[in-house]
Scaffold this active site. Structure first.
Site, PDB file in Angstrom:
ATOM      1  N   ASP A 396       0.835  -1.196   0.000  1.00 64.04           N
ATOM      2  CA  ASP A 396       0.000   0.000   0.000  1.00 64.04           C
ATOM      3  C   ASP A 396       0.874   1.252   0.000  1.00 64.04           C
ATOM      4  O   ASP A 396       1.899   1.318   0.692  1.00 64.04           O
ATOM      5  CB  ASP A 396      -0.869  -0.033   1.262  1.00 64.04           C
ATOM      6  CG  ASP A 396      -1.871   1.090   1.324  1.00 64.04           C
ATOM      7  OD1 ASP A 396      -2.692   1.197   0.409  1.00 64.04           O
ATOM      8  OD2 ASP A 396      -1.820   1.874   2.295  1.00 64.04           O
ATOM      9  N   GLU A 424       1.554   0.293  -4.700  1.00 60.08           N
ATOM     10  CA  GLU A 424       0.595   1.316  -5.132  1.00 60.08           C
ATOM     11  C   GLU A 424       1.315   2.655  -5.183  1.00 60.08           C
ATOM     12  O   GLU A 424       1.565   3.267  -4.150  1.00 60.08           O
ATOM     13  CB  GLU A 424      -0.575   1.389  -4.147  1.00 60.08           C
ATOM     14  CG  GLU A 424      -1.588   2.449  -4.518  1.00 60.08           C
ATOM     15  CD  GLU A 424      -2.249   3.102  -3.305  1.00 60.08           C
ATOM     16  OE1 GLU A 424      -3.282   3.728  -3.494  1.00 60.08           O
ATOM     17  OE2 GLU A 424      -1.716   3.019  -2.189  1.00 60.08           O
ATOM     18  N   ASP A 498     -10.401   2.185  -4.950  1.00 64.37           N
ATOM     19  CA  ASP A 498     -10.218   3.617  -4.676  1.00 64.37           C
ATOM     20  C   ASP A 498     -10.838   4.504  -5.746  1.00 64.37           C
ATOM     21  O   ASP A 498     -10.879   5.722  -5.579  1.00 64.37           O
ATOM     22  CB  ASP A 498      -8.720   3.939  -4.572  1.00 64.37           C
ATOM     23  CG  ASP A 498      -8.116   3.411  -3.286  1.00 64.37           C
ATOM     24  OD1 ASP A 498      -8.854   3.299  -2.278  1.00 64.37           O
ATOM     25  OD2 ASP A 498      -6.915   3.106  -3.276  1.00 64.37           O
TER      26      ASP A 498
HETATM   27  C1  NOJ Z   1      -4.319   3.416  -0.560  1.00 64.49           C
HETATM   28  C2  NOJ Z   1      -5.382   2.412  -0.468  1.00 64.49           C
HETATM   29  O1  NOJ Z   1      -5.630   1.833  -1.674  1.00 64.49           O
HETATM   30  C3  NOJ Z   1      -6.549   3.129   0.101  1.00 64.49           C
HETATM   31  O2  NOJ Z   1      -7.714   2.409  -0.052  1.00 64.49           O
HETATM   32  C4  NOJ Z   1      -6.180   3.423   1.521  1.00 64.49           C
HETATM   33  O3  NOJ Z   1      -7.214   4.091   2.163  1.00 64.49           O
HETATM   34  C5  NOJ Z   1      -4.932   4.271   1.562  1.00 64.49           C
HETATM   35  N1  NOJ Z   1      -3.902   3.752   0.723  1.00 64.49           N
HETATM   36  C6  NOJ Z   1      -4.376   4.372   2.950  1.00 64.49           C
HETATM   37  O4  NOJ Z   1      -3.919   3.136   3.377  1.00 64.49           O
END
Ligand code: NOJ
Length: 866
Positions: A396, A424, A498
């Site tokens: 993440d 990510e 997201d």
């Molecule tokens: C990115 C994640 O994909 C998202 O869903 C999350 O809220 C944030 N990072 C914080 O961890």
């Protein structure tokens, strides 16, 4: 009545049989065991038998064929549990039933084989064995039974899944990943819906999108046939670690719960809403899910957040436990340098590298990975998941974690076992200001990235009535091919938890089908967001977007296996298994306009050609199309599912003309050629870097069954396992540096080489600080360089050197700079700083390099003057 000839009257259909010996017509002959049953139940089957010849009316003689259970899951190379076929007689039916089956896929055999004969009233157990190359899919087996003039049929759904997974791999290029928000998928265990440990966070009505809804590890396990039948080969689950137990909403408001998993309070245990309701540190449900997935050829990817814990301003105020014991408190954090957390403002400038890594993301308590206890905690959490047989990690917010530290995290994981890591790195397109940092990060850390530039291009192209222009996808592919060392490792997607689902942006299922076809054919490892195959979406506006977070995390309300998208995913996932062009091939645009994209993937003599017309209304005449498909006629691999058709290819000496065709609106077609490998062809090495002793996977085809060699220069690596398509080896003790690794078959045939960097040793994160740096002009940047490959091995440019170095805002003194870098543990390195101007001109720090002896474990720090 045995032994005394009597007359009996049998009713079969409209006929009446009268027999003095009670002999039965041939079609009604019964087995000895069944006769005993007949004797005990004479009134059922022998109407009037011995009773004086009275005729009664009743159901005509016949039988009902039934199969139990009605669905069956069998992995390639294994034999299923038995199903029981029963012919239940009625109306006095007494004969044998001849049973046959239609729809048995090639490569699946049964025991006993069909046709088989079953005496009425009897049952027969049947097992099925699936061969290694039966496509993963749901097959409908139609069983028909006939006996005399009676007949009956029954249906069995046979799901063939992938062969059981017996070893870890660093090669994910053949995978199709299915992303699951565990809470929203399937409730397999109602005992953990509203655990006493964290009560009141569950909403059984699914009205509160911020509450838990019941999905869990058992639910994923119970839907394994659905997943396997879709053909997906990996599932990425939302963070499974134990999250905060308290709502973050104001008292009296509906609960706001960490159903998404991103608010960890104990990374060494599991969320009780997903596993054991009473003991978060019990791994049974998680392990059972992993075992079931592996049994069916599906790998498990865990979403892991190393950047932060949970909201510092609500709920549990960021606190972190270690196996249930207090570990780090955000509100009682020791002062620097002993701080477990960074206490900085929220990131506002997403182009500022210092803010990105050291500021607070949203309101999430930001971990200090350079604290030795935090460093080992996070690494132990990852290793614990690997011990529980997790195959890969989605990391993440990698853009927000200390980049230099992440190299050491990756190194720890890669050293433990073959695995695949992807991060990510949220960004716009390839012109995003942090895009250059993203490919530098991927290329040097070995952590692949989610392909946000391509995702945004897909969303632009498919997400509006007229749609964007395919040139955006095409140019993104071209740019990234130049910038990423391994574009085939980029993890591709167009929907995620997201982003508003594509259907919320533009409600058109054809576009989802077209986007899926292209995504699953494109270079990179595709991710399908759960529910897209069912066209699920909820378009509620979240304040800024229709269908944005949390409305994109819909409940998986149906598991139908008949949607076009489910079928498409299945076909394309199987193609990724059978034709290496999708996993390992290069990409070439063969024909393009704003509505039409014809993409070719090629790996040696394997070719896949994909054509998509996304227009709502316009047909295009496709002329002047060339391909590497060999001359011949090709039917649509999708069997016309998206309007595809056959094409002919004629000889053009390699650049072969395709006969002209008309591409109707909303059409997608796939043509492919899959010639057998004539020699060894290497398509993948993973990870891309590692020190001596690190396990590495080389994948491709034509390696042969007998063990050959893998050469690092003139040194052969130890081989851990060898198959025709995958070799696991250990990096040999060679000098650190860049290698072109080469596989050689047992008969001496050499594959193409693949680049690999041999590191000096296991990596330790070290904070390098340099003081008294002369003021340099805006546009110039400061870098760390050194004599080891981890610091660029003396090559001083913005790609090889570490940096640019950072400064907190209003840094005092303004001449001090720092950077985190992962360097080989235990050795003495020489390092030096350099100012690099925007035109590439290098000004080296004067004097001799600084020596530094790196700790053998933990973390390090060193501060020097310029
Ligand atoms: C990115 C994640 O994909 C998202 O869903 C999350 O809220 C944030 N990072 C914080 O961890």
């Amino acid at each position: 009545m045995a032994g005394s000839p009597q007359s009996c009257v049998l009713l079969t259909h409209a006929k009446i049989f009268v027999s003095h010996s009670c002999a039965l017509p041939e079609s009604m002959q019964v087995s000895p065991s069944f006769r005993i049953k007949l004797l005990t139940l004479p009134f059922l089957f022998l109407a009037g038998c011995g009773g004086g010849g009275s005729t009664q009316t009743g159901p005509p003689p016949g039988f009902t064929l039934s199969i139990s259970p009605g669905s069956l899951l069998v992995s390639q190379t294994t034999t299923s549990a038995p199903v029981t076929i029963t012919a239940t007689p009625a109306g006095g039916f007494l004969g044998n039933v001849a049973i046959n089956v239609a729809g048995l896929p090639a490569g699946v055999t049964s025991s006993p084989s069909f046709p088989l004969s079953l005496a009425a009233g009897n049952s027969q157990q049947v097992t099925f064995t699936a061969g290694s190359s039966v496509p993963r899919a749901n097959y409908t087996l139609n069983f028909s039974g006939t006996g005399g003039s009676a007949s009956s049929s029954a249906v069995l759904t046979l799901t063939v899944s992938g062969a059981p997974i017996t070893s870890a791999t660093g090669n994910f290029k053949q995978q199709v990943i299915y992303q699951i928000v565990t809470d929203r998928f399937f409730d397999g265990d109602t005992t953990n819906d509203d655990p006493a440990l964290s009560p009141g966070l569950f909403d059984s009505t699914h009205a509160n999108f911020q509450a838990y809804w019941g999905g869990d590890f058992a639910g994923i396990q119970q839907q394994m046939a659905y997943l396997a039948g879709m053909g997906v080969t990996a599932i990425w689950i939302s963070p499974p670690v134990d999250n905060i137990d308290k709502s973050t909403a104001a008292a009296g408001s509906p609960p706001s719960a960490p159903y998404h998993g991103y608010w960890a309070h104990d990374m060494m245990c599991l969320e009780e809403h997903f596993g054991d309701a009473t003991n978060p540190c019990d791994w049974t449900a998680f392990d059972n899910m992993v075992t079931a997935a592996h049994q069916n050829g599906i790998r498990i990817i865990v979403d892991f957040a190393a950047n932060d814990t949970n909201p510092y301003d609500a709920g549990e105020q960021g606190q972190l436990l270690n196996g249930g014991k207090p570990f780090a408190s955000y509100i009682n954090d020791p002062p620097a340098p002993g701080n477990f957390f960074h206490h900085n403002p929220t990131v506002t400038d997403f182009t500022d590298f210092y803010q990105l890594q050291y500021y607070t993301l949203d309101d999430l308590a930001d971990l200090n990975q350079d604290h030795p206890a935090v460093d080992s905690y996070l690494k132990n959490a990852v290793l614990q998941f690997m011990n529980h047989k997790v195959d890969g990690f989605r990391l993440d917010a990698v853009k927000h974690v200390t980049w230099g530290w992440e190299y050491s995290l990756a190194n720890v994981a890669f050293t433990a076992s073959p695995t695949f890591l992807f991060g990510e790195w949220n960004q716009g397109g390839t012109s995003d200001p942090v895009y250059p940092a993203s490919h530098k990060f991927a290329n040097h850390s070995g952590i692949a990235l989610l392909d946000f530039p391509l995702a945004n291009a897909f969303r632009d192209v498919f997400g509006s009535p007229n749609g964007g222009d395919f040139h955006e996808i095409d140019s993104t592919l071209t740019t990234e091919a130049n910038d990423f060392a391994s574009p085939n490792d980029l993890v591709t997607f167009f929907d995620s938890h997201d982003l508003p689902r594509l259907l919320s942006v533009y409600n058109n299922q054809n576009r989802v089908n077209e986007a899926l076809t292209l995504l699953l054919a494109c270079r990179g490892i595709p991710v399908v967001l759960y529910g897209d195959e069912q066209y699920l979406h909820n378009d509620t506006n979240n304040g800024s977007q229709n269908g944005g977070d949390p409305y994109n995390r819909v409940w998986m309300s149906t598991f139908k296996t008949k949607s076009p998208a489910y079928s498409l995913i299945n076909l394309m996932a199987n193609l990724r298994q059978s034709n290496p062009a999708l996993a390992y091939g290069n990409s070439m645009q063969r024909w393009i306009n704003s509505d039409v994209y014809i993409l070719e993937r090629q790996f040696n003599s394997e070719v896949v050609l994909i054509a998509v017309n996304k227009s709502e209304t316009t047909s295009y005449s496709i002329t002047g199309l060339f391909t590497s498909l060999p001359p011949g006629s090709y039917s649509d691999y999708l069997n016309g599912l998206m309007g595809g058709f056959s094409v002919s290819v004629t000889n053009g000496g390699g650049n072969n003309p395709v006969t002209n065709f008309n591409l109707l609106p909303h059409t997608a077609a796939v043509w492919q050629s899959n010639a057998a490998a004539t020699g060894p062809q290497a398509g993948s090495v993973g990870p891309l870097l590692g020190q001596s002793g690190v396990p590495v996977t080389i994948a491709g085809q034509g390696f042969g069954a007998a063990t050959g060699k893998v050469m690092f220069g003139t040194t052969a690596a130890a081989i851990n396992s060898w198959s025709d398509s995958t070799v696991s080896l250990t990096v040999p003790p060679v000098a650190p540096g860049s290698y072109q690794v080469q596989l050689v078959t047992s008969s001496g045939a050499k594959a193409n080489t693949l680049p690999f960097t041999v590191l000096t040793g296991p990596l330790i994160p070290v904070t390098f600080t340099v003081n008294s740096v002369p003021v340099f002009s805006a546009g110039s940047t400061l870098y760390l360089t050194g004599n080891v490959v981890e610091l660029g091995a003396g090559v001083v440019n913005t790609d090889a050197a570490i940096g640019p170095l950072l400064q907190p805002p209003n840094s005092n003194p303004a001449t001090s700079w720092f950077i985190d870098a992962s360097v080989p543990a235990g050795g003495t390195i020489q390092f030096q700083f350099a100012i690099i101007a925007s035109d590439g001109t290098v000004t080296m720090e004067p004097g001799a390099p600084h020596p530094y002896t790196v700790p053998t474990s933990g973390v390090g720090s060193i501060s020097v003057n310029w």
